[in-house]
Scaffold this motif. Structure first.
Motif, PDB file in Angstrom:
ATOM      1  N   UNK A 126      42.056  42.175   0.102  1.00  0.00           N
ATOM      2  CA  UNK A 126      41.208  42.770   1.123  1.00  0.00           C
ATOM      3  C   UNK A 126      41.970  43.819   1.924  1.00  0.00           C
ATOM      4  N   UNK A 127      43.212  43.494   2.294  1.00  0.00           N
ATOM      5  CA  UNK A 127      44.030  44.440   3.059  1.00  0.00           C
ATOM      6  C   UNK A 127      44.346  45.692   2.254  1.00  0.00           C
ATOM      7  N   UNK A 128      44.620  45.510   0.965  1.00  0.00           N
ATOM      8  CA  UNK A 128      44.902  46.655   0.101  1.00  0.00           C
ATOM      9  C   UNK A 128      43.689  47.574   0.000  1.00  0.00           C
ATOM     10  N   UNK A 129      42.528  46.984  -0.181  1.00  0.00           N
ATOM     11  CA  UNK A 129      41.302  47.788  -0.278  1.00  0.00           C
ATOM     12  C   UNK A 129      41.065  48.565   1.016  1.00  0.00           C
ATOM     13  N   UNK A 130      41.249  47.897   2.145  1.00  0.00           N
ATOM     14  CA  UNK A 130      41.016  48.547   3.434  1.00  0.00           C
ATOM     15  C   UNK A 130      41.993  49.691   3.658  1.00  0.00           C
ATOM     16  N   UNK A 131      43.226  49.496   3.236  1.00  0.00           N
ATOM     17  CA  UNK A 131      44.246  50.537   3.426  1.00  0.00           C
ATOM     18  C   UNK A 131      44.003  51.733   2.526  1.00  0.00           C
ATOM     19  N   UNK A 132      43.647  51.457   1.283  1.00  0.00           N
ATOM     20  CA  UNK A 132      43.482  52.537   0.326  1.00  0.00           C
ATOM     21  C   UNK A 132      42.120  53.214   0.472  1.00  0.00           C
ATOM     22  N   UNK A 133      41.098  52.431   0.872  1.00  0.00           N
ATOM     23  CA  UNK A 133      39.742  52.950   1.079  1.00  0.00           C
ATOM     24  C   UNK A 133      39.240  53.745  -0.119  1.00  0.00           C
TER      25      UNK A 133
END
Length: 243
Positions: A217-224
Motif C-alpha cells: 500500500x505504501x509503495x503504491x501511494x508513493x509511486x502513484x
C-alpha cells in the motif's frame, strides 16, 4: 554548512528520546505524522562543520508493519532515506534490542549503532566489546550514556563520517533458507525493473514473500502509478507492486 538528516530508531525505553533531547535541546518541535495519530518529534543542531536535522522515530520492537508506529518508522527509513539512521540499543538488553538493529541493517547501509545506558551496564558487571559488535554487524558501534552525556562526541564523529561518505558501512547480510534465497533472487530483478534502484530490492523481496500488504500500500501511494503483478509464493497467488 551542509545539512544532514538523521533518523533515530530503537526499542521503547532504550533512552532514545533522552539522546534526542540531549542533541537537539530546545531546538525541537512535535506534531503528528501525516495521516497518522502517531507523534512526530523533530529537532535541529550543529556539530563540527555540519548541521543536522534529527527525526525521533516511534519506539518499536520491529519494523514488520504490525502497528501504526512500526509503519511510520519503516516508511521513513525506506522512503525518506535519511543520511544516517542511529539505532539506539539498551546496553543491559543487547540481545533483545539487536533484533531491531538487524532489521534496519536490511533496509539501509547508512547506520550507526549506539549502545546507550553503558553506565548502567557497568554497574551490573556487563562488559560489551564494541569492536566485535561493529565487525559482526558491519557498521560503526559507539557506547554512550545519553543521560550523563558520555560518548556523545564519539557518536557524532561516526555519524558525521557516515553522513559525509567518509565511512561507507557494509552491513552483514542475514542468510535465509535456500528456498527463500532462491525466491529473493527471482524477485529482485523484477523489483529493480519496476521501482528502480532507489529502494533496497532484497528487503522489498523479503517483505513481499512475507505478504506485507501494508508495504504494498505504501509503495503504491508513493509511486502513484498503475500496478503490475508480482508473484507472492508464500500463499500461491499474484500480488502487485507499483509500476
Amino acid at each position: 554548512m551542509r545539512t544532514y538528516t538523521i533518523a533515530l530508531a530503537g526499542n521503547p525505553n532504550t533512552g532514545k528520546s533522552t539522546l534526542f533531547n540531549t542533541l537537539t535541546g530546545l531546538r525541537q518541535h512535535t506534531g503528528n505524522w501525516a495521516g497518522k495519530t502517531v507523534l512526530m518529534a523533530e529537532g535541529e543542531f550543529t556539530y563540527g562543520k555540519s548541521a543536522f536535522r534529527m527525526i525521533d522515530l516511534p519506539g518499536t520492537y520491529s519494523l514488520y508493519s504490525n502497528s501504526a508506529d512500526e509503519e511510520v518508522a519503516r516508511d521513513y527509513i525506506i522512503f525518506e532515506q535519511p543520511d544516517v539512521t542511529i539505532v539506539v540499543l539498551d546496553a543491559t538488553s543487547l540481545e533483545r534490542n539487536l533484533n531491531l538493529a538487524l532489521q534496519v541493517l536490511e533496509m539501509t547501509s547508512r547506520v550507526v549503532v549506539c549502545v546507550n545506558l553503558i553506565d548502567e551496564a557497568k554497574k551490573r558487571g556487563v562488559q560489551i566489546d564494541l569492536q566485535i559488535i561493529s565487525q559482526r554487524l558491519g557498521v560503526p558501534c559507539v557506547a554512550i550514556s545519553a543521560r550523563n552525556k558520555i560518548g556523545i562526541d564519539t557518536l557524532m564523529e561516526q555519524v558525521e563520517k557516515v553522513a559525509s561518505g567518509e565511512i561507507s558501512p557494509e552491513p552483514v547480510q542475514i542468510p535465509y533458507s535456500k528456498e527463500i534465497e532462491e525466491k529473493v533472487k527471482e524477485l529482485q530483478p523484477i523489483i529493480a525493473q519496476t521501482l528502480g534502484t532507489r529502494f533496497p530490492t532484497r528487503w522489498i523481496a523479503l517483505r513481499l514473500l512475507d505478504g506485507d500488504e501494508s508495504l504494498l500500500k505504501s509503495l503504491r501511494e508513493r509511486m502513484q502509478e498503475p500496478t503490475v503483478p508480482v508473484q507472492r509464493e508464500r500463499i500461491g497467488h499474484e500480488q502487485t507492486i507499483c509500476h
